[in-house]
Motif scaffolding. Sequence first.
Motif, PDB file in Angstrom:
ATOM      1  N   ALA A 312       0.819  -1.220   0.000  1.00  0.00           N
ATOM      2  CA  ALA A 312       0.000   0.000   0.000  1.00  0.00           C
ATOM      3  C   ALA A 312       0.846   1.260   0.000  1.00  0.00           C
ATOM      4  O   ALA A 312       0.479   2.268  -0.603  1.00  0.00           O
ATOM      5  CB  ALA A 312      -0.932  -0.009   1.215  1.00  0.00           C
ATOM      6  N   SER A 313       1.996   1.240   0.676  1.00  0.00           N
ATOM      7  CA  SER A 313       2.832   2.436   0.750  1.00  0.00           C
ATOM      8  C   SER A 313       3.350   2.854  -0.617  1.00  0.00           C
ATOM      9  O   SER A 313       3.595   4.034  -0.858  1.00  0.00           O
ATOM     10  CB  SER A 313       4.001   2.201   1.708  1.00  0.00           C
ATOM     11  OG  SER A 313       4.731   1.052   1.330  1.00  0.00           O
ATOM     12  N   VAL A 314       3.529   1.909  -1.518  1.00  0.00           N
ATOM     13  CA  VAL A 314       3.964   2.231  -2.877  1.00  0.00           C
ATOM     14  C   VAL A 314       2.823   2.856  -3.668  1.00  0.00           C
ATOM     15  O   VAL A 314       3.023   3.769  -4.469  1.00  0.00           O
ATOM     16  CB  VAL A 314       4.482   0.966  -3.592  1.00  0.00           C
ATOM     17  CG1 VAL A 314       4.802   1.257  -5.050  1.00  0.00           C
ATOM     18  CG2 VAL A 314       5.708   0.431  -2.883  1.00  0.00           C
ATOM     19  N   MET A 315       1.621   2.375  -3.429  1.00  0.00           N
ATOM     20  CA  MET A 315       0.453   2.874  -4.151  1.00  0.00           C
ATOM     21  C   MET A 315       0.035   4.267  -3.667  1.00  0.00           C
ATOM     22  O   MET A 315      -0.720   4.949  -4.343  1.00  0.00           O
ATOM     23  CB  MET A 315      -0.707   1.895  -3.993  1.00  0.00           C
ATOM     24  CG  MET A 315      -0.361   0.445  -4.345  1.00  0.00           C
ATOM     25  SD  MET A 315       0.388   0.241  -5.969  1.00  0.00           S
ATOM     26  CE  MET A 315      -1.018   0.636  -7.013  1.00  0.00           C
ATOM     27  N   ASN A 316       0.528   4.684  -2.474  1.00  0.00           N
ATOM     28  CA  ASN A 316       0.165   5.987  -1.919  1.00  0.00           C
ATOM     29  C   ASN A 316       1.423   6.715  -1.454  1.00  0.00           C
ATOM     30  O   ASN A 316       1.625   6.942  -0.258  1.00  0.00           O
ATOM     31  CB  ASN A 316      -0.817   5.800  -0.759  1.00  0.00           C
ATOM     32  CG  ASN A 316      -1.436   7.109  -0.300  1.00  0.00           C
ATOM     33  OD1 ASN A 316      -1.316   8.137  -0.977  1.00  0.00           O
ATOM     34  ND2 ASN A 316      -2.073   7.090   0.870  1.00  0.00           N
ATOM     35  N   LEU A 322       2.780  10.738   9.330  1.00  0.00           N
ATOM     36  CA  LEU A 322       2.210   9.825  10.311  1.00  0.00           C
ATOM     37  C   LEU A 322       1.602   8.600   9.640  1.00  0.00           C
ATOM     38  O   LEU A 322       1.723   7.468  10.136  1.00  0.00           O
ATOM     39  CB  LEU A 322       1.155  10.548  11.157  1.00  0.00           C
ATOM     40  CG  LEU A 322       0.617   9.777  12.370  1.00  0.00           C
ATOM     41  CD1 LEU A 322       1.771   9.432  13.317  1.00  0.00           C
ATOM     42  CD2 LEU A 322      -0.453  10.580  13.097  1.00  0.00           C
ATOM     43  N   GLN A 323       0.967   8.826   8.500  1.00  0.00           N
ATOM     44  CA  GLN A 323       0.388   7.694   7.758  1.00  0.00           C
ATOM     45  C   GLN A 323       1.494   6.798   7.190  1.00  0.00           C
ATOM     46  O   GLN A 323       1.359   5.569   7.188  1.00  0.00           O
ATOM     47  CB  GLN A 323      -0.504   8.206   6.630  1.00  0.00           C
ATOM     48  CG  GLN A 323      -1.311   7.102   5.941  1.00  0.00           C
ATOM     49  CD  GLN A 323      -2.312   7.660   4.935  1.00  0.00           C
ATOM     50  OE1 GLN A 323      -2.495   8.873   4.829  1.00  0.00           O
ATOM     51  NE2 GLN A 323      -2.964   6.786   4.205  1.00  0.00           N
ATOM     52  N   TYR A 328       4.510   1.755   7.454  1.00  0.00           N
ATOM     53  CA  TYR A 328       5.752   1.028   7.722  1.00  0.00           C
ATOM     54  C   TYR A 328       5.548  -0.003   8.826  1.00  0.00           C
ATOM     55  O   TYR A 328       5.993  -1.148   8.708  1.00  0.00           O
ATOM     56  CB  TYR A 328       6.866   2.004   8.121  1.00  0.00           C
ATOM     57  CG  TYR A 328       8.189   1.311   8.303  1.00  0.00           C
ATOM     58  CD1 TYR A 328       8.981   0.997   7.215  1.00  0.00           C
ATOM     59  CD2 TYR A 328       8.634   0.936   9.575  1.00  0.00           C
ATOM     60  CE1 TYR A 328      10.195   0.330   7.366  1.00  0.00           C
ATOM     61  CE2 TYR A 328       9.833   0.273   9.739  1.00  0.00           C
ATOM     62  CZ  TYR A 328      10.611  -0.023   8.638  1.00  0.00           C
ATOM     63  OH  TYR A 328      11.791  -0.695   8.803  1.00  0.00           O
ATOM     64  N   LEU A 329       4.884   0.408   9.904  1.00  0.00           N
ATOM     65  CA  LEU A 329       4.647  -0.518  11.008  1.00  0.00           C
ATOM     66  C   LEU A 329       3.772  -1.688  10.565  1.00  0.00           C
ATOM     67  O   LEU A 329       4.012  -2.839  10.953  1.00  0.00           O
ATOM     68  CB  LEU A 329       3.997   0.214  12.181  1.00  0.00           C
ATOM     69  CG  LEU A 329       4.832   1.293  12.876  1.00  0.00           C
ATOM     70  CD1 LEU A 329       4.044   1.905  14.026  1.00  0.00           C
ATOM     71  CD2 LEU A 329       6.146   0.731  13.376  1.00  0.00           C
TER      72      LEU A 329
END
Length: 531
Positions: A312-316, A322-323, A328-329
């Motif tokens: 998801a972090s790659v898509m956003n 904070l997000q 990451y967590l």
Amino acid sequence: MRALNQKWFKTIRSLFTLVLVLTLFTVSVPTKAAAADVTIGTQTFTETKILAEMYKALIEDRTDLTVDIKTDLAASSVVLRSIAQGEVDMGTLYSGEIFNGYFEIEDTKDRAAVLRQAQEGFDELYNLKWYDPLGFENTYTLAVRPEVAEQYGLSTMSDLKEHAGNMSIGVDTTWLERPADGYPAFTKEYGYTFASTSPMEISLVYQAVADKIVDVVLAYTTDPGLKEFNLVTLEDDKQFFPPFDASTVVKKELLAEYPELDETLSLLIGTIDADTMTDLNYQVDVNKMEPKNVALMYLVDQGLLDESKLPASVMNPDAPPLQKFGYYLTENASYLWNMTWVHIVMVLCGLGLALVIGIPLGIISARYQRTGRVIMFITNIIQVLPSLALLALLMVLVGLGNATVVVGLFLYSLNPVVRNTYVGLSEVNAGIKDAGKGMGMSPLQLLWKVEMPLSLPFLMAGLRVAAVIAIGVATLAPLIGGDGLGREIYAGLNQRHNIKILAGAIPAALLAILADIILGRLSNRFKVAKS
């Protein structure tokens, strides 16, 4: 006194039960790293971590094998030693490593000849398969700020000869000692020395020269710091630095056990040129992306991995900080929990050994003053040794890995336990001891039923100090091939990645605070008023 004795017996029983259970649990339940089919070791710099994530993604996508990555091994020599000792199975190494005295070599700077010697030499020495290059070379260069290059007319390394005596140079932590391509050989070849040398992690040298802390830096040719800080590289006009072609290196025993690995790892041969590697490094070091995400995106772009594998972090990518921390967590929850658990286990094992050995030594110190002075002197010497120096010494004597870290934590925890046991026994009121003797107690009964229960608050205070020290020292574990929360901290420092630093530092700090509170309360429970 009876109530105090009961607390004493319960406490001792609990402590020894904890040590026994922890030892059995540690032996019977391996950590994630031990359970993985393949363990990949990386150096401290970024590209080896990106490549490790590529290997992991391809292996887990195309085979049924599980992969663990052990990051931030201090140098390529440590990666090789880890492979030889069975700590890791594979990694990324560079052909120029042959110049570090592993075996006799032909003195040449020809790339093909250097590669051939690496493939043949490390096969014979460590039984490794050294694959053909990935497609890029990451060798050394010297770099300066643009204004310095313009001021002194610098374009080649020979141009520094007239000015080096008034300049400082920042270098990585191993270059000063490297025999064939390090600083001593460099000064001999070029005929000059710098006014001062400042060894540091390679990720810090670019910021150091940009901030004018040093004038010249030793750089890696694929490092994005050159691009980020607009540094000018100097031509190696005497061709001093040898070729450093990057290759995948794997234990042949692993390939024999899992032959499907060979085809999978061969997919990357010749596919990554220097510009591509620099851009991938830039995304991590400057844009603060995760090595895993950069690796996955590259594999998807190359058609080697399905897009559904992207997190998801790659898509956003434009999410608020904070997000991003939450992403990451979430995406690394299993890994972070594993590192936290390993950290706790190492600390508890070290403390357990310190209690088992330290309490008897404290009793001996209290009973026999001359022997006690010797014991105290030795434990004091151990305590004042710099933690990094002690761990480095243990690495040489014991080897790499978590077991070495546990030995170091035991040694650092020993002094507070011995000293507080000694002080506690010395503080027992003489009248109370005389009363015990008058009741017909033997020396052993007096020790077990009177003196030790009364000294328990001191012992708990020593354990409290030892626990906090051990939790802090355990964060240095990655420097000698260990695991724990320090792995996240050092990875974050090397990548200048605040999220990774916080992901390791916050749990480590919370563990220290929690240990201090719990042991402090236990210590208060055993405090009794002196009559």
